[in-house]
Design an enzyme around this catalytic site. Structure first.
Site, short mmCIF file in Angstrom:
data_model
loop_
_atom_site.label_atom_id
_atom_site.label_comp_id
_atom_site.label_asym_id
_atom_site.label_seq_id
_atom_site.Cartn_x
_atom_site.Cartn_y
_atom_site.Cartn_z
N ARG A 134 44.92 36.96 41.35
CA ARG A 134 43.53 37.18 41.77
C ARG A 134 42.58 36.27 41.00
O ARG A 134 41.61 35.75 41.55
CB ARG A 134 43.13 38.66 41.58
N ARG A 135 42.90 36.04 39.73
CA ARG A 135 42.03 35.14 38.94
C ARG A 135 42.14 33.70 39.46
O ARG A 135 41.17 32.97 39.47
CB ARG A 135 42.39 35.19 37.44
N LYS B 77 29.06 34.34 50.59
CA LYS B 77 28.77 34.58 49.18
C LYS B 77 27.29 34.98 48.99
O LYS B 77 26.99 35.88 48.19
CB LYS B 77 29.10 33.32 48.37
N ARG C 269 30.50 50.68 37.32
CA ARG C 269 30.65 49.25 37.04
C ARG C 269 30.46 48.54 38.38
O ARG C 269 31.19 48.83 39.34
CB ARG C 269 32.04 48.94 36.49
N GLY D 245 33.71 42.05 43.95
CA GLY D 245 34.90 42.40 44.74
C GLY D 245 35.90 41.26 44.70
O GLY D 245 35.55 40.11 44.97
N ALA D 246 37.15 41.60 44.36
CA ALA D 246 38.16 40.57 44.13
C ALA D 246 39.12 40.37 45.30
O ALA D 246 40.01 39.54 45.22
CB ALA D 246 38.96 40.94 42.88
N THR E 271 30.24 40.65 35.93
CA THR E 271 30.21 39.39 36.66
C THR E 271 30.09 38.24 35.67
O THR E 271 29.62 38.45 34.54
CB THR E 271 29.02 39.35 37.66
N HIS E 272 30.53 37.07 36.11
CA HIS E 272 30.34 35.86 35.28
C HIS E 272 29.26 34.99 35.89
O HIS E 272 29.20 33.80 35.62
CB HIS E 272 31.66 35.08 35.19
N ASP F 122 39.30 51.48 38.24
CA ASP F 122 39.07 50.21 38.94
C ASP F 122 39.05 50.46 40.45
O ASP F 122 39.63 51.44 40.94
CB ASP F 122 40.22 49.22 38.65
P1 FDA Z 1 31.42 34.45 41.20
O1 FDA Z 1 32.73 34.48 41.92
O2 FDA Z 1 30.20 34.13 41.98
O3 FDA Z 1 31.56 33.45 39.99
C1 FDA Z 1 30.47 33.08 39.16
C2 FDA Z 1 30.97 32.11 38.12
O4 FDA Z 1 31.90 32.78 37.26
C3 FDA Z 1 31.78 30.95 38.70
O5 FDA Z 1 30.95 29.91 39.08
C4 FDA Z 1 32.66 30.59 37.52
O6 FDA Z 1 31.94 29.84 36.56
C5 FDA Z 1 32.97 31.92 36.90
N1 FDA Z 1 34.24 32.52 37.39
C6 FDA Z 1 34.39 33.52 38.27
N2 FDA Z 1 35.69 33.85 38.43
C7 FDA Z 1 36.38 33.02 37.63
C8 FDA Z 1 37.76 32.87 37.33
N3 FDA Z 1 38.71 33.63 37.91
N4 FDA Z 1 38.12 31.90 36.45
C9 FDA Z 1 37.19 31.11 35.85
N5 FDA Z 1 35.85 31.23 36.08
C10 FDA Z 1 35.45 32.17 36.95
N6 FDA Z 1 37.02 43.45 41.21
C11 FDA Z 1 37.44 44.46 41.98
O7 FDA Z 1 37.57 44.30 43.20
N7 FDA Z 1 37.71 45.68 41.43
C12 FDA Z 1 37.54 45.92 40.10
O8 FDA Z 1 37.80 47.05 39.64
C13 FDA Z 1 37.10 44.85 39.28
N8 FDA Z 1 36.92 45.02 37.93
C14 FDA Z 1 36.32 43.99 37.20
C15 FDA Z 1 36.00 44.19 35.86
C16 FDA Z 1 35.32 43.20 35.16
C17 FDA Z 1 34.95 43.45 33.73
C18 FDA Z 1 34.95 41.99 35.80
C19 FDA Z 1 34.17 40.92 35.10
C20 FDA Z 1 35.32 41.78 37.11
C21 FDA Z 1 36.02 42.75 37.81
N9 FDA Z 1 36.39 42.55 39.13
C22 FDA Z 1 36.84 43.61 39.87
C23 FDA Z 1 36.41 41.17 39.69
C24 FDA Z 1 35.16 40.85 40.47
O9 FDA Z 1 35.12 41.59 41.66
C25 FDA Z 1 35.12 39.35 40.84
O10 FDA Z 1 36.23 39.05 41.63
C26 FDA Z 1 35.14 38.42 39.64
O11 FDA Z 1 34.33 38.92 38.61
C27 FDA Z 1 34.62 37.00 40.03
O12 FDA Z 1 33.35 37.07 40.54
P2 FDA Z 1 31.98 36.87 39.68
O13 FDA Z 1 31.22 38.12 39.77
O14 FDA Z 1 32.29 36.43 38.31
O15 FDA Z 1 31.11 35.83 40.50
#
Ligand code: FDA
Length: 309
Positions: A283-284, A196, A179, A183-184, A221-222, A128
């Site tokens: 973070r979530r 964004k 992967r 970014g979290a 990503t979601h 990660d």
């Molecule tokens: P974005 O934030 O734009 O969200 C798109 C949509 O997804 C939102 O509108 C909502 O519907 C849904 N959503 C997103 N987050 C949600 C939440 N917490 N609860 C409910 N709904 C949500 N980061 C990192 O820095 N290092 C890492 O190693 C990893 N590893 C990792 C593995 C996997 C399998 C995933 C899916 C994600 C990670 N991440 C990560 C986290 C990633 O960087 C990011 O913070 C989250 O995936 C949220 O961003 P989205 O890409 O989903 O897009």
């Protein structure tokens, strides 16, 4: 603000009391449980429904060699459990859990303690990516292991960082499995995009490069719009659905898992478990303020219940 709260000891005590209660604990939506058995049960259930899995034994930022070694030992035990249970052999881990804050050599030693049995048992290990203070070191450790001929490893790159186009290029050159995530962590403007729209544009650009030149990339990503763009970009290159995969977090947007599977795509769910779930959980919440309401309503339910405090 949430990252400050995540360091609050009082909040952590409250969370550990109510978050993982055996039924209805508010953190259970995002975390499979505290034990290896919980994780294996969650993995089995996901696999039955057509998902792939990666297991994360939660933990990060350990300060002592003993803790780091104990985490490596626990991962070793987990490999044995996965093999015996017959669930998919795929792990995710963080380098600060293995001693990166102590020194790089300790971290590499611990990682090799995991990679050796992982290699013997055909377990894939994804490293990660943590906050930007660790990016360069994490990539250095990854390349050190790559030079030592470990090939059962993959890395994570974060589109929010300015440096990531270069890192995608480098990992493609190596043939390493990436992967891609947005970014979290909250990062300053000198290292990361602040808007964004800029992060999303970088993600799409890097996705294209990984599809063209990468090795079995994972799009984690979601974001539905990005899912559609990935599918479109893969079709334009005549790539088969098994040339890449989507990854989603446990308990988040399960509807999208269904949609992707129905469209013939590979879907992997990241299944976190363990006692050290609090920073991951925060973070979530931080990613999506609506999750805070979900937690608050679960807490109110808890307090109203006859067994409440
Ligand atoms: P974005 O934030 O734009 O969200 C798109 C949509 O997804 C939102 O509108 C909502 O519907 C849904 N959503 C997103 N987050 C949600 C939440 N917490 N609860 C409910 N709904 C949500 N980061 C990192 O820095 N290092 C890492 O190693 C990893 N590893 C990792 C593995 C996997 C399998 C995933 C899916 C994600 C990670 N991440 C990560 C986290 C990633 O960087 C990011 O913070 C989250 O995936 C949220 O961003 P989205 O890409 O989903 O897009």
């Amino acid at each position: 603000m949430l990252s400050t709260l995540s360091r609050s000891q009082m909040l952590q005590r409250l969370a550990s009391r109510y978050g993982m209660a055996s039924s209805g604990g508010f953190a259970r939506r995002f975390i499979a449980g505290e034990t290896v058995e919980d994780a294996v049960a969650a993995a089995r259930s996901l696999e039955t429904r057509g998902r792939r899995i990666t297991l994360d034994y939660l933990g990060e930022s350990v300060a002592t060699v003993e803790e780091a070694t104990a985490a490596a030992r626990e991962y070793g035990r987990l490999i044995g459990v996965l093999v015996a249970a017959g669930v998919e052999r795929n792990l995710s881990l963080k380098l600060t859990q293995l001693g990166l804050d102590i020194d790089q050599a300790t971290c590499i030693d611990n990682l090799r303690r995991i990679l050796e049995p992982a290699q013997r048992h055909d377990v894939f290990v994804r490293i990660d990516m943590e906050r930007s203070a660790y990016t360069a070191q994490t990539l250095e450790v990854f390349e050190t292991l790559w030079r030592l001929d470990y090939r059962n490893i993959g890395i994570v790159l974060q589109s929010c960082l300015h440096r990531t186009d270069g890192d995608v290029h480098r990992m493609n050159e190596l043939g390493a499995r990436v992967r891609l995530v947005k970014g979290a962590y909250h990062e300053p403007a000198d290292v990361a995009h602040q808007k964004k729209a800029d992060v999303d544009a970088a993600y799409l650009r890097q996705m294209q490069r990984l599809l063209s030149h990468g090795n079995y990339p994972a799009f984690a990503t979601h974001d539905e719009r990005i899912h559609q763009e990935v599918r479109r970009a893969a079709a334009a290159r005549n790539l088969r659905d098994d040339a890449y995969e989507f990854q989603l977090l446990y308990g988040i947007r399960r509807d999208l898992q269904e949609t992707l599977l129905a469209g013939g795509n590979r879907v992997r769910v990241y299944v976190p478990f363990g006692h050290q779930w609090f920073p991951y959980f925060m973070r979530r919440l931080d990613e999506r303020p609506a999750n805070i309401l979900f937690v608050l309503s679960a807490l109110v339910g808890e307090w109203r219940s006859p067994h409440g405090p």
